[in-house]
Design an enzyme around this catalytic site. Structure first.
Site, PDB file in Angstrom:
ATOM      1  CG  ASN A   1       8.152   2.918  -2.822  1.00  0.00           C
ATOM      2  OD1 ASN A   1       7.685   3.520  -3.801  1.00  0.00           O
ATOM      3  ND2 ASN A   1       9.397   3.081  -2.415  1.00  0.00           N
TER       4      ASN A   1
ATOM      5  CG  HIS B   1       1.811   0.282  -5.519  1.00  0.00           C
ATOM      6  ND1 HIS B   1       2.498   1.480  -5.417  1.00  0.00           N
ATOM      7  CD2 HIS B   1       1.070   0.180  -4.380  1.00  0.00           C
ATOM      8  CE1 HIS B   1       2.185   2.073  -4.275  1.00  0.00           C
ATOM      9  NE2 HIS B   1       1.319   1.303  -3.629  1.00  0.00           N
ATOM     10  CB  CYS B   2       4.829  -3.959  -2.706  1.00  0.00           C
ATOM     11  SG  CYS B   2       4.738  -5.036  -1.256  1.00  0.00           S
ATOM     12  N   PRO B   3       1.647  -2.907  -1.553  1.00  0.00           N
ATOM     13  CG  PRO B   3      -0.321  -4.029  -1.003  1.00  0.00           C
ATOM     14  CD  PRO B   3       0.738  -3.970  -2.045  1.00  0.00           C
TER      15      PRO B   3
END
Length: 226
Positions: free
Chosen positions: A125, A119-121
């Site tokens: 997403n 999960h990439c902040p």
């Protein structure tokens, strides 16, 4: 055909995306204004360089928007997979749904994602099966735009001659000390400037972090008079 929009409600992710968008907007507005347009007026760069910068900037923000809003591979409640494909599925102990192998549950998004990478902040997403290629595009165009900007900055300060309309290369003290001198005096070669910064003329040592910097003697011609 309209592209499906996947939106994650996460204030922390919104802040991260906002920071990225602000940096992109700052570079898109001020780099051409401070470097490209003045250099174009003085004939140092062509219109092609400016258009290529805007093109790289456009693809960078477009890939950011696509990676942020694309469905990463969210597991649907009624999948269309055949029973044969679902024989090796497993039960998620968090959302109590059957999922394929290599799927993972994202605590931020609150659902399982097929082939979830992380999960990439910064895009707010997950990076999964359906948007992994968009995330790689974002990384590519971000590196391309950053590298392009660094090259332009390097040429602006160490390769091109000072701007005739306004000298952006001197500090306030230098302007006060050299107010009566000609601004068209010879400039130091970029190799000498970097040698002074890194403390050595051996270019291979510029990339070595575990060494001690020593002051480098400069010639009297290029020495500061402040």
């Amino acid at each position: 055909m309209a592209l499906p929009i996947h939106f994650v409600v996460d204030p922390q992710g919104w802040c991260c995306v906002g920071v990225i968008f602000f940096i992109w907007l700052y570079n898109t507005l001020f780099v051409p204004r401070l470097i490209l347009f003045p250099r174009f007026d003085e004939g140092d760069v062509s219109a092609f360089v400016i258009w290529m910068y805007y093109l790289a900037s456009f693809f960078c923000v477009l890939s950011l928007l696509r990676a942020s809003t694309a469905d990463p591979g969210k597991l649907k409640e009624s999948p269309k997979d055949t029973l044969t494909d679902r024989e090796n599925w497993e039960l998620c102990n968090k959302c109590n749904m059957m999922r394929p192998k290599r799927s993972h549950h994202c605590s931020r998004c609150g659902h399982c994602v097929r082939r979830m990478d992380h999960h990439c902040p910064w895009i707010n997403n997950c990076v999964g099966e359906d948007n992994h290629w968009l995330f790689l595009q974002l990384c590519f165009y971000t590196q391309l735009l950053s590298g392009y900007t660094l090259v332009l900055d390097f040429c602006h300060y160490y390769y091109f001659l000072p701007l005739k309309s306004l000298n952006w290369d001197t500090t306030t003290i230098e302007k006060m000390a050299n107010c009566c001198e000609e601004t068209s005096r010879a400039r130091k070669p970029w190799q000498q400037t970097f040698s002074e910064v890194f403390g050595t003329r051996w270019k291979i040592l510029w990339f070595i972090p575990f060494r001690r910097r020593r002051p480098l003697r400069v010639s009297y011609y290029f020495a500061n008079h402040v």
